[in-house]
Design a protein around this motif. Structure first.
Motif, PDB file in Angstrom:
ATOM      1  N   VAL A  11     -11.161 -50.207 -42.412  1.00  0.00           N
ATOM      2  CA  VAL A  11     -11.574 -50.921 -41.207  1.00  0.00           C
ATOM      3  C   VAL A  11     -11.370 -49.966 -40.037  1.00  0.00           C
ATOM      4  O   VAL A  11     -10.497 -49.103 -40.059  1.00  0.00           O
ATOM      5  N   ARG A  12     -12.216 -50.099 -39.017  1.00  0.00           N
ATOM      6  CA  ARG A  12     -12.151 -49.221 -37.845  1.00  0.00           C
ATOM      7  C   ARG A  12     -12.281 -50.076 -36.592  1.00  0.00           C
ATOM      8  O   ARG A  12     -13.374 -50.504 -36.230  1.00  0.00           O
ATOM      9  N   THR A  22     -12.736 -42.296 -34.375  1.00  0.00           N
ATOM     10  CA  THR A  22     -12.731 -41.483 -35.585  1.00  0.00           C
ATOM     11  C   THR A  22     -11.618 -41.909 -36.533  1.00  0.00           C
ATOM     12  O   THR A  22     -11.602 -41.528 -37.689  1.00  0.00           O
ATOM     13  N   GLY A  23     -10.677 -42.709 -36.043  1.00  0.00           N
ATOM     14  CA  GLY A  23      -9.568 -43.166 -36.879  1.00  0.00           C
ATOM     15  C   GLY A  23      -9.938 -44.425 -37.649  1.00  0.00           C
ATOM     16  O   GLY A  23     -10.663 -45.284 -37.155  1.00  0.00           O
ATOM     17  N   VAL A  24      -9.466 -44.511 -38.885  1.00  0.00           N
ATOM     18  CA  VAL A  24      -9.698 -45.690 -39.712  1.00  0.00           C
ATOM     19  C   VAL A  24      -8.393 -46.124 -40.363  1.00  0.00           C
ATOM     20  O   VAL A  24      -7.455 -45.347 -40.486  1.00  0.00           O
ATOM     21  N   LEU A  25      -8.342 -47.377 -40.774  1.00  0.00           N
ATOM     22  CA  LEU A  25      -7.212 -47.922 -41.523  1.00  0.00           C
ATOM     23  C   LEU A  25      -7.719 -48.216 -42.933  1.00  0.00           C
ATOM     24  O   LEU A  25      -8.625 -49.023 -43.120  1.00  0.00           O
ATOM     25  N   ASN A  38      -1.652 -52.144 -38.669  1.00  0.00           N
ATOM     26  CA  ASN A  38      -1.268 -52.255 -37.269  1.00  0.00           C
ATOM     27  C   ASN A  38      -2.034 -51.200 -36.492  1.00  0.00           C
ATOM     28  O   ASN A  38      -2.101 -50.054 -36.910  1.00  0.00           O
ATOM     29  N   ALA A  39      -2.634 -51.583 -35.385  1.00  0.00           N
ATOM     30  CA  ALA A  39      -3.389 -50.629 -34.571  1.00  0.00           C
ATOM     31  C   ALA A  39      -3.333 -51.038 -33.110  1.00  0.00           C
ATOM     32  O   ALA A  39      -3.294 -52.224 -32.796  1.00  0.00           O
ATOM     33  N   GLN A  40      -3.316 -50.054 -32.243  1.00  0.00           N
ATOM     34  CA  GLN A  40      -3.486 -50.299 -30.816  1.00  0.00           C
ATOM     35  C   GLN A  40      -4.912 -49.919 -30.478  1.00  0.00           C
ATOM     36  O   GLN A  40      -5.350 -48.812 -30.774  1.00  0.00           O
ATOM     37  N   PHE A  49     -12.977 -56.115 -28.463  1.00  0.00           N
ATOM     38  CA  PHE A  49     -13.061 -55.001 -29.390  1.00  0.00           C
ATOM     39  C   PHE A  49     -13.766 -55.480 -30.651  1.00  0.00           C
ATOM     40  O   PHE A  49     -13.861 -56.674 -30.919  1.00  0.00           O
ATOM     41  N   SER A  50     -14.289 -54.536 -31.439  1.00  0.00           N
ATOM     42  CA  SER A  50     -15.020 -54.839 -32.668  1.00  0.00           C
ATOM     43  C   SER A  50     -14.335 -54.152 -33.838  1.00  0.00           C
ATOM     44  O   SER A  50     -13.638 -53.155 -33.660  1.00  0.00           O
TER      45      SER A  50
END
Length: 70
Positions: A11-12, A22-25, A38-40, A49-50
């Motif tokens: 997921v991004r 450019t970062g993904v989980l 967890n993401a900021q 946000f999407s």
């Protein structure tokens, strides 16, 4: 996130309408297994946000908690 299919993916989170991050989980490929993430994420001017997902990845369900800070 709970992966409802036995497929791995990512997921991004990205501010809605802006250039994709450019970062993904990443998440695993075990069906029914929960994965903590967890993401900021910066919000767009409308406070949104999407979340973009991997094509061909698993069907996901999630719950979210948001907290505004100043």
């Amino acid at each position: 996130m709970i992966n409802r299919e036995a497929k791995a993916g990512y997921v991004r989170p990205t501010p809605t309408g802006e250039t994709r991050s450019t970062g993904v989980l990443n998440y695993n490929s075990v069906e029914g297994q929960s994965t903590a993430m967890n993401a900021q994420v910066a919000l767009n001017a409308d406070g949104k946000f999407s979340i973009d997902t991997a094509e061909g990845g698993g069907r996901l369900t999630s719950s979210s908690t948001s907290r505004a800070t100043s």
